[in-house]
Design a protein around this motif. Structure first.
Motif, short mmCIF file in Angstrom:
data_model
loop_
_atom_site.label_atom_id
_atom_site.label_comp_id
_atom_site.label_asym_id
_atom_site.label_seq_id
_atom_site.Cartn_x
_atom_site.Cartn_y
_atom_site.Cartn_z
N GLU A 56 0.69 -0.89 0.20
CA GLU A 56 -0.18 0.24 0.13
C GLU A 56 1.45 1.19 -0.04
O GLU A 56 0.69 2.32 1.02
CB GLU A 56 -0.61 -0.03 1.34
N LEU A 57 1.52 0.79 -0.97
CA LEU A 57 2.65 3.00 -0.88
C LEU A 57 2.92 3.18 -2.15
O LEU A 57 2.34 4.53 -2.06
CB LEU A 57 4.17 1.50 -1.42
N ALA A 58 1.79 2.68 -3.34
CA ALA A 58 1.39 3.53 -4.23
C ALA A 58 0.23 3.86 -4.76
O ALA A 58 -0.11 3.27 -4.68
CB ALA A 58 1.89 2.70 -6.07
N LEU A 59 -0.19 4.98 -4.71
CA LEU A 59 -1.69 6.17 -4.72
C LEU A 59 -2.23 6.21 -5.68
O LEU A 59 -0.99 6.72 -6.96
CB LEU A 59 -0.88 7.42 -4.02
N PRO A 60 -3.08 6.42 -6.30
CA PRO A 60 -3.56 6.73 -7.36
C PRO A 60 -3.41 8.49 -7.88
O PRO A 60 -3.63 8.93 -6.98
CB PRO A 60 -4.98 6.60 -7.94
N VAL A 94 -4.03 8.02 4.33
CA VAL A 94 -3.19 6.55 3.02
C VAL A 94 -1.56 7.46 2.93
O VAL A 94 -0.56 6.61 2.61
CB VAL A 94 -4.43 6.55 1.77
N VAL A 95 -1.60 8.90 2.87
CA VAL A 95 -0.62 8.84 2.32
C VAL A 95 0.69 9.23 3.75
O VAL A 95 1.51 8.84 3.08
CB VAL A 95 -0.31 11.01 1.80
N ALA A 96 -0.08 9.93 4.47
CA ALA A 96 0.84 9.53 5.79
C ALA A 96 1.63 8.12 6.45
O ALA A 96 2.91 7.65 6.45
CB ALA A 96 0.11 10.11 6.80
N ALA A 97 0.51 7.09 5.58
CA ALA A 97 0.63 5.76 6.21
C ALA A 97 1.68 5.38 4.96
O ALA A 97 2.67 4.19 5.30
CB ALA A 97 -0.69 4.42 6.22
N ALA A 98 2.44 5.90 3.92
CA ALA A 98 2.64 5.37 2.66
C ALA A 98 4.69 5.80 3.32
O ALA A 98 5.64 5.10 3.16
CB ALA A 98 2.32 6.18 1.84
N LEU A 99 4.22 7.11 3.35
CA LEU A 99 5.77 7.98 3.49
C LEU A 99 6.14 7.99 5.64
O LEU A 99 7.11 6.96 5.18
CB LEU A 99 5.30 9.36 4.35
N GLU A 100 5.07 6.87 5.93
CA GLU A 100 5.57 6.43 7.34
C GLU A 100 6.45 4.41 7.20
O GLU A 100 7.53 4.49 8.10
CB GLU A 100 4.85 5.56 8.49
N LYS A 101 6.17 4.23 5.75
CA LYS A 101 6.45 3.10 5.89
C LYS A 101 8.34 2.75 5.00
O LYS A 101 8.61 2.33 5.50
CB LYS A 101 5.84 2.38 4.72
N LEU A 102 8.32 4.79 4.02
CA LEU A 102 9.10 5.35 3.25
C LEU A 102 10.57 4.99 4.48
O LEU A 102 11.68 4.56 4.17
CB LEU A 102 8.95 5.37 2.97
N ILE A 103 10.16 5.78 5.36
CA ILE A 103 11.22 5.96 6.43
C ILE A 103 11.19 4.85 7.37
O ILE A 103 12.59 4.53 7.59
CB ILE A 103 10.17 7.45 7.32
N ALA A 104 10.86 4.06 8.33
CA ALA A 104 11.36 2.55 8.60
C ALA A 104 11.79 1.87 7.59
O ALA A 104 12.58 1.41 8.04
CB ALA A 104 9.33 2.39 8.82
N LEU A 105 11.01 2.30 6.66
CA LEU A 105 12.51 0.85 6.13
C LEU A 105 14.05 1.67 5.51
O LEU A 105 14.56 0.50 5.48
CB LEU A 105 11.34 1.00 4.52
N ARG A 106 14.00 2.69 5.65
CA ARG A 106 15.50 3.31 5.45
C ARG A 106 16.36 3.95 6.87
O ARG A 106 17.09 3.31 6.67
CB ARG A 106 15.32 4.92 5.21
#
Length: 484
Positions: A333-337, A397-409
């Motif tokens: 759930e990282l990519a958004l329309p 939904v945008v915040a959730a995607a950003l949080e995953k990207l930051i956690a991954l880094r």
């Protein structure tokens, strides 16, 4: 359950460097003829900015896409009656100046001019009229990198607080590459009086039949992304064809192939066409989740059986299982329309970027320490701005995607430095060790055949009903639009 297969592209905006290699490769292959000089089937915009054509996102002016009208969807621009009344006039279509008047330079004058006291110059001339142009007012990527400009950035319809771009400490910028979204509910298909535009049943690509097109240009008005162009020389509509001559042989699109940053992922999605209409009737802030709800699990045997009944080949089902776009859109759930509120259900998705970090805060602009990797709150791009672009206004939904990207880094940095990793932080962002490893590979070291999983097509083996092309789903069937 009406299972359809669609080729989909995902853009990782965190890796786009704005080099325009994608635009140039597309331009060189597909739009190098007379009448197509101003066409950029693939373009890269600087955001915040007005985009191309100018202010294409402002549907109050251009009236593209669909609107939810009670329990039905209708085209925002016009119905059957207004269509007939405006057959020879499109009141909501972008003008030439919203693109730019295509021009070239008289280079022949540099070596063909007669002898004289003055140095000869290559004057600009219009490629439409052939007349000299004293002043060039616009061109491709005219506002490229001008994020802080009050002329361009301040006109971005997604920007709520204009003060953000007035102060150096809060300015931000990102790139937005765009192609035709080859939507599941394409407004261009539904608006065409001559039914020249259709959505192919075998791969979901939206195409224009040049022999049928009458040049009415309703498609240009109806497309909210303004990705259908009018060839002023041939009098026909033209658009991105998703490089179907390449994808039919298993090759990825020219734009994805040439991408320097390797930001593009191409693969197969399976979706339930029966659910599309109800999904698009949801309120704006629920549309992203509704989009995800339409996408089907390719490992589900009931889904696979439904796909087989619709003529989806086995190699497409195998590709759907390995699809990088399914992982990025549905699993993680990282990519958004892009602008789901236009209700065309675009089949191109975007991973929001981790924008530059705010270095100062407060009225005195004191320095702010954030550590090596910033928190989401420290990113310059306002969450409301990103939600306007990719979430239909839904910040969560945008915040959730950003949080995953930051956690991954944070996780991968700790592993690379042999430091302790925090599994709880991954879990809080909705990831685990295995998921982080998969994403890391996709984003960094994944090869061509991992980022692009495109099954070749044997068109002569396809079912007759899929070979002719399908218009998409119920709404288009009811209105009789498209080909079936």
């Amino acid at each position: 359950m009406d299972v359809r297969a669609q080729l989909v592209m995902v853009f990782n905006l965190d890796k786009c460097i704005g080099c325009h290699a994608c635009s140039l490769s597309c331009k060189n292959i597909w739009t190098d003829r007379k009448g197509a000089e101003y066409m950029w089937w693939n373009n890269v915009e600087t955001k915040p900015g007005v985009g191309y054509p100018k202010k294409w996102e402002d549907q109050e002016e251009f009236k593209g896409g669909w609107v939810a009208d009670g329990h039905n969807l209708r085209l925002k621009a016009m119905g059957k009656g207004p269509t007939l009344l405006n057959m020879f006039f499109q009141p909501n279509m972008p003008k030439l100046e919203d693109y730019y008047e295509p021009f070239d330079f008289d280079y022949g004058n540099l070596y063909g001019a007669k002898g004289g006291d003055d140095q000869p110059v290559a004057e600009a001339f219009s490629q439409i009229t052939g007349e000299k142009m004293a002043h060039i007012k616009a061109g491709p990527n005219w506002d490229d990198d001008l994020s802080g400009s009050q002329v361009y950035a301040s006109a971005d319809v997604n920007l709520e607080d204009k003060k953000i771009i007035e102060q150096y400490s809060t300015m931000f910028m990102q790139y937005l590459p765009r192609i035709c979204n080859h939507c599941a509910n394409p407004a261009c298909v539904a608006s065409c009086p001559s039914r020249a535009i259709y959505k192919r049943g075998e791969d979901g690509v939206v195409l224009v039949d040049q022999e049928v097109c009458k040049g009415w240009r309703f498609c240009t008005s109806a497309c909210p992304y303004k990705k259908v162009y009018f060839n002023w020389n041939s009098g026909k509509a033209e658009k991105c064809i998703f490089c179907f001559p390449r994808t039919e042989t298993g090759q990825c699109n020219a734009c994805a192939h040439s991408c320097v940053g390797r930001i593009r992922y191409v693969g197969v999605l399976l979706y339930d066409a029966e659910k599309v209409e109800q999904a698009l009737l949801k309120p704006d802030n629920q549309l992203v989740e509704a989009h995800r709800g339409v996408i089907l699990d390719p490992r589900d045997e009931a889904v696979r059986e439904g796909a087989r009944k619709n003529g989806v080949p086995e190699q497409w089902l195998e590709a759907a299982e390995k699809s990088p776009v399914y992982a990025l859109i549905k699993e993680f759930e990282l990519a958004l329309p892009l602008h789901p509120e236009f209700r065309t259900m675009p089949m191109a998705y975007y991973i929001p970027s981790l924008s530059p970090v705010l270095t100062s805060g407060g009225e005195l602009h004191e320095l702010v320490e954030h550590g090596t990797i910033p928190t989401r709150e420290a990113l310059r791009a306002p969450i409301g701005y990103l939600a306007s672009l990719f979430g239909g206004g839904n910040r969560d939904v945008v915040a959730a995607a950003l949080e995953k990207l930051i956690a991954l880094r944070i996780h991968m940095r700790a592993k690379n430095l042999n430091q302790p990793t925090d599994e709880a932080s991954l879990g809080k962002a909705g990831l685990d060790e295995a998921g982080a490893k998969r994403l890391y590979r996709l984003f960094t070291i994944g090869g061509y055949n991992e980022r692009n999983i495109i099954p070749p097509q044997q068109r002569e083996e396809l079912d007759s009903h899929t070979r002719k092309g399908a218009s998409g789903f119920g709404i288009l069937k009811k209105t009789g639009r498209g080909k079936r």
